[in-house]
Design a protein around this motif. Structure first.
Motif, PDB file in Angstrom:
ATOM      1  N   MET A 112       2.924 -11.362 -67.336  1.00 51.75           N
ATOM      2  CA  MET A 112       1.738 -12.148 -66.963  1.00 51.75           C
ATOM      3  C   MET A 112       0.699 -11.261 -66.264  1.00 51.75           C
ATOM      4  O   MET A 112      -0.506 -11.419 -66.472  1.00 51.75           O
ATOM      5  CB  MET A 112       2.101 -13.326 -66.053  1.00 51.75           C
ATOM      6  CG  MET A 112       0.880 -14.178 -65.714  1.00 51.75           C
ATOM      7  SD  MET A 112       1.265 -15.677 -64.801  1.00 51.75           S
ATOM      8  CE  MET A 112       1.499 -15.061 -63.148  1.00 51.75           C
ATOM      9  N   GLU A 113       1.189 -10.311 -65.455  1.00 54.47           N
ATOM     10  CA  GLU A 113       0.258  -9.413 -64.752  1.00 54.47           C
ATOM     11  C   GLU A 113      -0.540  -8.556 -65.737  1.00 54.47           C
ATOM     12  O   GLU A 113      -1.665  -8.152 -65.452  1.00 54.47           O
ATOM     13  CB  GLU A 113       1.005  -8.538 -63.741  1.00 54.47           C
ATOM     14  CG  GLU A 113       1.629  -9.312 -62.582  1.00 54.47           C
ATOM     15  CD  GLU A 113       0.671 -10.268 -61.889  1.00 54.47           C
ATOM     16  OE1 GLU A 113      -0.491  -9.892 -61.663  1.00 54.47           O
ATOM     17  OE2 GLU A 113       1.086 -11.410 -61.597  1.00 54.47           O
ATOM     18  N   ARG A 128       3.584  -7.977 -50.437  1.00 53.05           N
ATOM     19  CA  ARG A 128       4.696  -8.925 -50.230  1.00 53.05           C
ATOM     20  C   ARG A 128       4.798  -9.883 -51.408  1.00 53.05           C
ATOM     21  O   ARG A 128       4.455 -11.055 -51.306  1.00 53.05           O
ATOM     22  CB  ARG A 128       4.458  -9.714 -48.946  1.00 53.05           C
ATOM     23  CG  ARG A 128       4.338  -8.864 -47.720  1.00 53.05           C
ATOM     24  CD  ARG A 128       5.708  -8.569 -47.125  1.00 53.05           C
ATOM     25  NE  ARG A 128       5.592  -7.544 -46.113  1.00 53.05           N
ATOM     26  CZ  ARG A 128       5.712  -6.237 -46.364  1.00 53.05           C
ATOM     27  NH1 ARG A 128       5.942  -5.794 -47.577  1.00 53.05           N
ATOM     28  NH2 ARG A 128       5.601  -5.369 -45.387  1.00 53.05           N
ATOM     29  N   GLY A 129       5.203  -9.377 -52.572  1.00 54.36           N
ATOM     30  CA  GLY A 129       5.447 -10.249 -53.719  1.00 54.36           C
ATOM     31  C   GLY A 129       4.203 -10.781 -54.400  1.00 54.36           C
ATOM     32  O   GLY A 129       4.287 -11.654 -55.260  1.00 54.36           O
ATOM     33  N   GLY A 130       3.029 -10.279 -54.040  1.00 53.00           N
ATOM     34  CA  GLY A 130       1.790 -10.724 -54.680  1.00 53.00           C
ATOM     35  C   GLY A 130       1.422  -9.816 -55.847  1.00 53.00           C
ATOM     36  O   GLY A 130       2.093  -8.824 -56.110  1.00 53.00           O
ATOM     37  N   ALA A 131       0.358 -10.209 -56.549  1.00 52.20           N
ATOM     38  CA  ALA A 131      -0.129  -9.392 -57.658  1.00 52.20           C
ATOM     39  C   ALA A 131      -0.696  -8.086 -57.099  1.00 52.20           C
ATOM     40  O   ALA A 131      -1.474  -8.105 -56.155  1.00 52.20           O
ATOM     41  CB  ALA A 131      -1.212 -10.152 -58.421  1.00 52.20           C
ATOM     42  N   PHE A 173       8.677 -11.648 -64.010  1.00 50.81           N
ATOM     43  CA  PHE A 173       9.103 -11.658 -62.606  1.00 50.81           C
ATOM     44  C   PHE A 173       8.643 -12.993 -62.045  1.00 50.81           C
ATOM     45  O   PHE A 173       7.460 -13.198 -61.763  1.00 50.81           O
ATOM     46  CB  PHE A 173       8.457 -10.479 -61.858  1.00 50.81           C
ATOM     47  CG  PHE A 173       8.963 -10.294 -60.453  1.00 50.81           C
ATOM     48  CD1 PHE A 173      10.112  -9.546 -60.204  1.00 50.81           C
ATOM     49  CD2 PHE A 173       8.287 -10.855 -59.373  1.00 50.81           C
ATOM     50  CE1 PHE A 173      10.574  -9.371 -58.903  1.00 50.81           C
ATOM     51  CE2 PHE A 173       8.749 -10.681 -58.071  1.00 50.81           C
ATOM     52  CZ  PHE A 173       9.893  -9.939 -57.841  1.00 50.81           C
ATOM     53  N   ARG A 224      -3.744 -10.346 -66.557  1.00 52.21           N
ATOM     54  CA  ARG A 224      -4.694 -10.568 -65.460  1.00 52.21           C
ATOM     55  C   ARG A 224      -5.841  -9.558 -65.483  1.00 52.21           C
ATOM     56  O   ARG A 224      -6.935  -9.820 -64.991  1.00 52.21           O
ATOM     57  CB  ARG A 224      -3.950 -10.474 -64.121  1.00 52.21           C
ATOM     58  CG  ARG A 224      -4.686 -11.099 -62.948  1.00 52.21           C
ATOM     59  CD  ARG A 224      -3.947 -10.914 -61.626  1.00 52.21           C
ATOM     60  NE  ARG A 224      -2.633 -11.534 -61.570  1.00 52.21           N
ATOM     61  CZ  ARG A 224      -2.423 -12.842 -61.400  1.00 52.21           C
ATOM     62  NH1 ARG A 224      -3.447 -13.649 -61.259  1.00 52.21           N
ATOM     63  NH2 ARG A 224      -1.198 -13.327 -61.371  1.00 52.21           N
ATOM     64  N   GLY A 232       6.263  -4.373 -54.982  1.00 47.51           N
ATOM     65  CA  GLY A 232       7.674  -4.013 -54.913  1.00 47.51           C
ATOM     66  C   GLY A 232       8.281  -3.615 -56.251  1.00 47.51           C
ATOM     67  O   GLY A 232       9.419  -3.171 -56.313  1.00 47.51           O
ATOM     68  N   MET A 291      -1.228  -7.057 -47.414  1.00 45.51           N
ATOM     69  CA  MET A 291      -0.610  -8.365 -47.614  1.00 45.51           C
ATOM     70  C   MET A 291      -0.023  -8.565 -49.013  1.00 45.51           C
ATOM     71  O   MET A 291       1.080  -9.069 -49.164  1.00 45.51           O
ATOM     72  CB  MET A 291      -1.653  -9.432 -47.347  1.00 45.51           C
ATOM     73  CG  MET A 291      -1.066 -10.736 -46.882  1.00 45.51           C
ATOM     74  SD  MET A 291      -2.395 -11.802 -46.327  1.00 45.51           S
ATOM     75  CE  MET A 291      -1.497 -12.920 -45.289  1.00 45.51           C
ATOM     76  N   SER A 292      -0.763  -8.163 -50.073  1.00 42.83           N
ATOM     77  CA  SER A 292      -0.320  -8.427 -51.442  1.00 42.83           C
ATOM     78  C   SER A 292       0.976  -7.716 -51.798  1.00 42.83           C
ATOM     79  O   SER A 292       1.643  -8.082 -52.761  1.00 42.83           O
ATOM     80  CB  SER A 292      -1.392  -8.029 -52.439  1.00 42.83           C
ATOM     81  OG  SER A 292      -2.520  -8.811 -52.248  1.00 42.83           O
ATOM     82  N   GLU A 345       5.014  -6.160 -65.666  1.00 44.72           N
ATOM     83  CA  GLU A 345       5.277  -7.604 -65.681  1.00 44.72           C
ATOM     84  C   GLU A 345       4.320  -8.244 -66.688  1.00 44.72           C
ATOM     85  O   GLU A 345       3.113  -7.953 -66.668  1.00 44.72           O
ATOM     86  CB  GLU A 345       5.037  -8.168 -64.268  1.00 44.72           C
ATOM     87  CG  GLU A 345       5.842  -9.402 -63.929  1.00 44.72           C
ATOM     88  CD  GLU A 345       5.303 -10.680 -64.542  1.00 44.72           C
ATOM     89  OE1 GLU A 345       6.088 -11.626 -64.678  1.00 44.72           O
ATOM     90  OE2 GLU A 345       4.104 -10.733 -64.885  1.00 44.72           O
ATOM     91  N   ASN A 373       8.451 -15.290 -59.317  1.00 46.88           N
ATOM     92  CA  ASN A 373       8.580 -15.613 -57.884  1.00 46.88           C
ATOM     93  C   ASN A 373       7.601 -16.698 -57.473  1.00 46.88           C
ATOM     94  O   ASN A 373       7.320 -16.886 -56.305  1.00 46.88           O
ATOM     95  CB  ASN A 373       8.398 -14.348 -57.033  1.00 46.88           C
ATOM     96  CG  ASN A 373       7.007 -13.766 -57.144  1.00 46.88           C
ATOM     97  OD1 ASN A 373       6.271 -14.069 -58.086  1.00 46.88           O
ATOM     98  ND2 ASN A 373       6.627 -12.947 -56.190  1.00 46.88           N
ATOM     99  N   VAL A 430       3.881  -6.632 -59.740  1.00 49.52           N
ATOM    100  CA  VAL A 430       4.056  -7.446 -58.549  1.00 49.52           C
ATOM    101  C   VAL A 430       4.501  -6.503 -57.436  1.00 49.52           C
ATOM    102  O   VAL A 430       5.228  -5.536 -57.702  1.00 49.52           O
ATOM    103  CB  VAL A 430       5.120  -8.549 -58.798  1.00 49.52           C
ATOM    104  CG1 VAL A 430       5.320  -9.408 -57.559  1.00 49.52           C
ATOM    105  CG2 VAL A 430       4.723  -9.417 -59.982  1.00 49.52           C
TER     106      VAL A 430
END
Lengths: 193, 535
Positions: free
Chosen positions: A78-79, A44-47, A100, A82, A12, A41-42, A76, A102, A10
């Motif tokens: 779940m990631e 910011r807390g995105g995958a 994580f 993916r 960060g 953009m991603s 992480e 969020n 994720v």
């Protein structure tokens, strides 16, 4: 020799630090490297995902073709799932087990871990706990790197040298902490893969 | 051994420094931002005093670069694809004025819209302006093309575009550097009317541009970046543009490609090279990341009636970026069988950071506008655009830089009252000020929220042109000082913020509410602490 690695997490969580340590080790080995990152953009807390390709001959595509990654390294759980379509049938999945969360619809972590354990080759490690036990949760990404090292085809010594170079300017204490985190991850993987 | 491990954008930055620039001009925009950041942070920049501060927007950046070129110096202007829309007036006309010092226009397109609102292809713009394009295949070419681009620009007398896409922009590889070329001396154009586009002069200049087209094509014929490789199998020929050449190569790692390949990395399309290619194939597949511009063009150039396939025919998807798998499928090759993503995996969209001031702004805004029907809040480009997603679902538009104010005004003109605009500080100085002037001149009934975090945050916290200037700009444009409200967006100020909204919604005129608090990411960077993670 070629190693194709998917780095997942994720925004960060520090997957780019893992990439730069491996990158440093690769450069010292006179190998070729291409590494595609997620910016914008991603972050910011995105995958986020990074494709890291290492080879002793010139690399063509910046992206790893599906079904051909040797390794998924995920900070992480779940990631880590993916990007399964990228993993080759004999590739390894190395993932943190601490979620994580969020997003409001984060699935049951037990179901996630069950999916991880369905994989033919995996290392599931609670890197956050190991890092916390070492005194700083922030080094959990380096614990994961340690756990992935048996599958990277670069010696642990070379990666340790990378850690020293990358964290060198942050002082000896930080370097020591990261080396400990690295070793803890490596030992876990050697016992549990 | 490769020593410099650089992102494609960093390679371009290094190429510009080594190509002898005296200045770079840009406004941040993913995936182009790091070009300028790389130049700003570079030692040579400091030593030589290369001008590199951020511009207010892409148009001001472009024009300043053109001015530097007028004065004889080499310069680069960088932007993301939609930034070229903002700079388009200057861009189109700079092809007609031509240049004095070498000028490279670097545009980073974003197929698949990783961080953008569309996936327009800047090669179309270059064709529109009739200038040459360099489209690198890899990071090394990105470096070399930029470094040599200034000379090419000076040789041909026009700006030269370097066009990349997100994938190359944000992928790292080893770069071999070459020596640094010295900067140009200050020297004015030999023709004093070159830059005066009065109709009579413009007609002459435009003819000059038309007359030079054959030179541009000749440069493409001679370019070391374009190449023709003759195959053994004539049934198919492949045109691989820019980065797609890598995806083709990925599919022929272990064996030679049997088909003839035209590697295309410099435009306009070289006619003679294309004719050579045409002779060696009976059917053509075009690989290009972006719009089917080459696919359309070659059909009109080929002498024989040949089947041409690509994005237009469905051989490749019409939208999105290409990859080695899609190229494999277009060639009828098999791709590795893979497992699918387990159903349990849910999407993880980007979100506002914990502690972000935009959150407090949206909390107050939602409470204030919930008494009205939905669909009254117009927004803009920045982190706060995430206010469109749950849990806020506050905004109903995000179109282009500055459009929040003008769309709110138009909706208000139509009778939608209250109409509210939400814009960031940097977006306001980029393209919001003129819209505010329209609202003032028309006595529009709008509430404009400037959610000010004193940085260009979405792109990584670059310095905002607006810092310290917003109130005086609003006053200067004509906003009644009694309706310029300033508050700190924090939980404890929630009620006060809602009250400000209520009061300004009740006012029949232009209100500006400035909610000002540091970007949490920039603050963390400044304090060198990590922000707390969302739990």
């Amino acid at each position: 020799m070629k190693v194709d690695i998917i780095l997942a997490g994720v925004g960060g969580q520090g997957i780019l630090s893992i990439a730069s340590i491996i990158g440093d080790a690769v450069l010292s080995e006179n190998l070729f490297l291409k590494q595609a990152e997620t910016h914008g953009m991603s972050q910011r807390g995105g995958a986020v995902v990074s494709h890291l390709r290492i080879s002793d001959s010139e690399i063509a595509s910046d992206l790893i073709p599906t079904g051909s990654a040797d390794l998924i390294i995920s900070v992480e759980p779940m990631e880590s799932l993916r990007y399964l379509p990228f993993l080759s049938s004999n590739g390894y999945l190395v993932t943190n087990t601490t979620p994580f969360e969020n997003i409001v619809n984060y699935p049951d972590i037990n179901d996630i871990i069950a999916e991880v354990k369905k994989q033919p080759h995996f290392v599931a490690i609670d890197a956050d706990k190991i890092a916390a036990d070492l005194g700083n949760k922030r080094v959990s990404n380096v614990v994961i790197l340690g756990a992935a090292t048996p599958f990277i085809k670069i010696t642990p010594e070379k990666i340790e040298a990378g850690i020293k170079r990358i964290f060198g300017r942050k002082g000896d204490k930080i370097v020591e902490l990261n080396l400990k985190a690295f070793k803890a991850g490596l030992e876990f993987a050697l016992k549990n893969s | 051994m490769h020593k410099n491990l650089l992102l494609g954008v960093e390679a371009i930055g290094q190429g510009a420094i080594d190509g002898g620039i005296s200045g770079v001009y840009a406004y941040p925009g993913t995936p182009s931002t790091e070009i300028t950041e790389y130049i700003q942070a570079n030692e040579i920049t400091k030593e030589k005093g290369i001008r590199s501060k951020w511009s207010a927007n892409e148009k001001t950046a472009y024009e300043a670069a053109l001015g530097m070129s007028y004065a004889g110096k080499r310069t680069m202007v960088c932007m993301k694809h939609v930034g070229l829309n903002v700079a388009a007036d200057a861009f189109m006309n700079s092809a007609i004025t031509g240049i004095n010092g070498g000028m490279v226009v670097t545009v980073a397109d974003d197929p698949s819209m990783h961080s953008s609102q569309n996936e327009q292809d800047s090669r179309f713009y270059a064709k529109f302006a009739m200038i040459p394009v360099l489209e690198p295949t890899n990071q090394q070419e990105a470096y070399e093309m930029t470094r040599e681009g200034f000379q090419l620009s000076e040789d041909l007398g026009v700006p030269v575009m370097v066009r990349i896409t997100t994938r190359l922009a944000h992928s790292r590889a080893g770069i071999k550097r070459k020596e640094v070329i010295a900067e140009n001396d200050l020297i004015l154009p030999s023709n004093p009317s070159q830059f005066v586009l009065l109709p009579a002069i413009a007609r002459k200049q435009y003819k000059g541009l038309l007359d030079k087209q054959y030179l541009f094509e000749q440069a493409s014929e001679d370019s070391k970046y374009n190449s023709f490789t003759k195959g053994t199998d004539k049934s198919l020929g492949i045109i691989a543009c820019g980065i797609t050449h890598n995806y083709l190569a990925e599919n022929y790692k272990d064996d030679e490609c049997p088909y003839s390949i035209l590697k295309l990395s410099q435009y306009p399309i070289p006619g003679k090279l294309l004719a050579k290619f045409e002779d060696c194939c009976e059917e053509v597949l075009v690989l290009e990341d972006g719009y089917p511009i080459v696919e359309e063009a070659v059909k009109g150039i080929f002498k024989k009636d040949m089947k041409v396939s690509g994005r237009l025919t469905g051989a490749l998807p019409r939208d999105g970026e290409l990859n080695a798998d899609l190229v494999a499928l277009s060639l009828g090759k098999e791709v590795e069988k893979t497992v699918s993503i387990p159903e349990i995996v849910t999407n993880r969209p980007p979100a506002l950071c914990q502690g972000c001031g935009h959150m407090d702004m949206y909390d107050a805004l939602n409470e204030a506008v919930n008494v009205y029907s939905k669909g009254r809040v117009f927004s803009d480009i920045g982190c706060y655009t995430l206010g469109a997603l749950p849990p806020y679902k506050s905004i109903y538009s995000c179109v282009d830089m500055g459009a929040s104010i003008t769309m709110a005004k138009g909706a208000s003109d139509a009778g939608l009252i209250p109409a509210i605009a939400v814009i960031g500080d940097s977006t306001f100085t980029h393209s919001g000020i003129t819209g505010l002037l329209d609202a003032i001149n028309d006595k529009a009934n709008v509430v404009i929220v400037i959610s000010d975090n004193e940085a260009v945050s979405m792109t990584g916290g670059q310095e905002s042109s607006a810092v310290g200037k917003i109130e005086s700009i609003c006053e200067g444009v004509g906003v009644d000082p009694a309706h310029i409200r300033v508050e700190t967006p924090m939980r404890k100020n929630h009620d006060k913020m809602v009250q400000i909204f209520n009061e300004e919604i009740a006012y029949d005129g232009v209100s500006v509410i400035i909610f000002r608090r540091d970007c949490i990411q920039v603050l963390a960077k400044r304090k060198k602490i990590k922000p707390v993670s969302l739990k």
